[in-house]
Write a protein that holds these residues in place. Sequence first.
Motif, PDB file in Angstrom:
ATOM      1  N   ASP A   1       0.865  -1.255   0.115  1.00  0.00           N
ATOM      2  CA  ASP A   1      -0.158  -0.011  -0.068  1.00  0.00           C
ATOM      3  C   ASP A   1       1.086   1.197  -0.064  1.00  0.00           C
ATOM      4  O   ASP A   1       1.942   1.314   0.689  1.00  0.00           O
ATOM      5  CB  ASP A   1      -0.875   0.177   1.162  1.00  0.00           C
ATOM      6  N   LYS A   2       0.403   2.070  -0.768  1.00  0.00           N
ATOM      7  CA  LYS A   2       1.340   3.340  -0.947  1.00  0.00           C
ATOM      8  C   LYS A   2       1.361   4.057   0.485  1.00  0.00           C
ATOM      9  O   LYS A   2       2.165   5.032   0.766  1.00  0.00           O
ATOM     10  CB  LYS A   2       0.867   4.241  -1.915  1.00  0.00           C
TER      11      LYS A   2
ATOM     12  N   SER B   1       7.335  -4.273  -0.883  1.00  0.00           N
ATOM     13  CA  SER B   1       7.308  -3.837  -2.111  1.00  0.00           C
ATOM     14  C   SER B   1       6.069  -4.528  -3.140  1.00  0.00           C
ATOM     15  O   SER B   1       6.047  -6.031  -2.925  1.00  0.00           O
ATOM     16  CB  SER B   1       8.340  -3.555  -2.998  1.00  0.00           C
TER      17      SER B   1
END
Length: 313
Positions: free
Chosen positions: A171-172, A188
């Motif tokens: 998740d960013k 990642s």
Amino acid sequence: MLCLSQNTAKSPKEYLEKNGIELIWNPVGRPLKEEELIAELSKVLPVHGIIVGVDPITRKVIESLPDLKIIAKHGVGVDNIDLVAVKERGVIVTNAPGSNSESVADLTWALILAAARQIPKADRVTRQGRWDRLVGYEIYGKTIGIIGTGQIGLAVARRARGFNMKILAYDKFPNEKAAKEIGITYVSLEQLLKEADIITVHVPLTDETRGLIGRNEFEFMKRTAIFINTSRGEIVDEEALYEALKSNRIWAAGLDVYSKEPPIGNPLLELENVVLTPHLGAYTVEANLKMGMAAAKSIVQTFKGEDPENRVV
């Protein structure tokens, strides 16, 4: 007012009627196309509010409704609503965050198990009088990779604990508090794809996530990987997914969403190693009630001149 969702529970209907709101229903019992929406809405003008599921609320639809005040989403994702057009017109948009999280998480796990154990195929051969012993994969103790850790992704993760799984996530914007409470390890996207036995998608559809999973991403996956999508079909390159499944590059997939719905003519329908459902993640009695009440309350608040809860625009 036109209420587009035929699946709205009894309580929201009663709540709206109690507050003096006239309800006009979708006449066909399925999502309407743009031209159908415009045609149906033109019959009942003025329309002041819409409760909408996945029907496309485009600029043309919005421009055809000069008295429109609010669009209440009977669900969470608002990617089917032209938010630029509503902002220009000053139309309010609301949704129902969290209302269907548990239901979608349940379906995600149903697809995982069905794909892992070939349950749809087993059902078919048993009904045919055959006794094929289909070999599948265990889920217990494996690694799950969750792409997107909003409320649905976290609900999926909580269920994974019961299967004693290693939980990876991408998740960013990592939710570190939830990660600690549930036992999630953020990695990642590439690492997740390489290590996970189950890969499940739970990100919203945006310009950034459109086509997020394509040929390169399927190449990273294990040959025994199971891929699940209960988010939005456009997040996945369906041609690449078809090739990965057809060539046994991955073991199986479970899909509730498609780039075009219904997926008539979609080659994925031809494959036996994919489990398919008709975008019914939120279709439970419990979620339907929560979504319906959230939409109904937003409509009433707006008509009373109040700022509605769960306002998106």
